[in-house]
Design an enzyme around this catalytic site. Structure first.
Site, PDB file in Angstrom:
ATOM      1  N   LYS A   1       0.823  -1.208   0.000  1.00 41.69           N
ATOM      2  CA  LYS A   1       0.000   0.000   0.000  1.00 41.69           C
ATOM      3  C   LYS A   1       0.861   1.263   0.000  1.00 41.69           C
ATOM      4  O   LYS A   1       2.067   1.239   0.228  1.00 41.69           O
ATOM      5  CB  LYS A   1      -0.965  -0.027   1.183  1.00 41.69           C
ATOM      6  N   ARG A  12      -3.402  -9.956   4.612  1.00 40.82           N
ATOM      7  CA  ARG A  12      -3.813  -9.995   3.198  1.00 40.82           C
ATOM      8  C   ARG A  12      -2.620  -9.534   2.361  1.00 40.82           C
ATOM      9  O   ARG A  12      -2.213  -8.383   2.430  1.00 40.82           O
ATOM     10  CB  ARG A  12      -5.021  -9.083   2.990  1.00 40.82           C
TER      11      ARG A  12
END
Length: 306
Positions: free
Chosen positions: A242, A276
């Site tokens: 991210k 994740r």
């Protein structure tokens, strides 16, 4: 292992979250989140996902990637047909066309936990019928009927913190107490899910790293993850590649693996139990190594200096 509070972590600095129901049957698999870390692989059947940019958009590639993730050791495969990022609304029929065939194909191949990343109740219903055992809603149950769909099934619901309308921009997010506000939001949505009939043993929470948060806010949230874990539900940390990792390290998306593994490992030590991740092999090794260090699993081989 004895539970600890955010103020009183366990010896060695490990925060052991007080999970109300740590033993979970999800789909065809059994988890003990008091001493186990689940690795969730990511399959984006989208042409515009933020990281893979359409690499698994074609149906055959999506199915092949999902099957390979299982072979690489993933406990869980998360399938999405719509990015979280702002953009035009995708027609319902198109989201169904993207998601359901992948779920059906993977369910026919494996007993791996299958989740579907969606905020639509219609997609959730079709995905569960096709073989999904988790609905991963990144909008915090924006559609109340989605909770009803999950309640009427045996599926698990992931409740994620975010503040924007689905696919709408949310510029310059502001928080007075980022972790406290996120924990309060999740607590309220847990109460809502319970009121709609989803039992607590079928709820998971995700604080939403980067979702309607800037890098400084996400880093603070990461440090204060025990405040979210203290809600008593397994925590999903979805932080792989991210922007907060890229901005913290000054790395482009292709060069964020080391930062992602460090962030995932730190999240586990601070209470997360599901991570994740894009790179399944490296992530599985990192999480299994953590389990070994924490005394939660035995070595595969133990012959050194024996």
């Amino acid at each position: 292992m004895t539970c600890a509070s955010p103020e009183h972590p366990a010896p060695g600095g490990l925060f052991v979250p007080p999970i109300a129901v740590p033993l979970r049957t999800i789909g065809g698999r059994r988890f003990d989140f008091s001493r186990q870390i689940a690795v969730m692989a990511i399959i984006n059947r989208t042409p515009d996902s933020f990281y893979d940019r359409g690499r698994t958009f074609a149906l055959d590639r999506a199915v092949a990637a999902a099957v390979q993730a299982v072979l690489d050791g993933a406990d869980w495969v998360d399938i999405g047909g719509v990015p979280f990022a702002p953009g035009p609304e995708l027609p319902l029929a198109e989201e169904l066309r993207r998601v359901v065939p992948v779920v059906e194909a993977l369910a026919a191949e494996s007993d791996v936990v299958i989740s579907v990343d969606t905020f639509r109740s219609e997609v959730a219903e079709a995905a569960i019928a096709a073989g999904a055992s988790v609905i991963n809603d990144t909008t915090g149950i924006h559609d109340p009927r989605l909770a009803d769909v999950v309640a009427d099934s045996s599926a698990t619901l992931v409740i994620t913190h975010s503040r924007a309308e689905p696919r709408k921009p949310f510029p310059r997010p502001q928080y007075l107490d980022v972790a406290g506000e996120i924990a309060a939001f999740l607590s309220a949505r847990i109460d809502f899910a319970l009121s709609r009939g989803i039992p607590e043993e079928r709820l998971i929470v995700d604080p939403g790293h980067d979702l309607n948060k800037n890098t400084a806010q996400t880093l603070e949230l990461s440090r204060r993850l025990p405040e979210v874990a203290a809600l008593g539900f397994p925590v999903l940390a979805a932080m792989s590649n991210k922007d907060f990792i890229g901005e913290t390290l000054g790395r482009d998306k292709a060069d964020r693996l080391a930062g992602s593994l460090a962030a995932a490992s730190a999240s586990v030590l601070l209470g997360a139990r599901i991570v994740r991740m894009h790179d399944v092999v490296a992530s599985v090794d990192a999480m299994r190594m953590l389990e070994g260090i924490l005394g939660w699993r035995d070595p595969v081989h133990a012959v050194h200096n024996v």
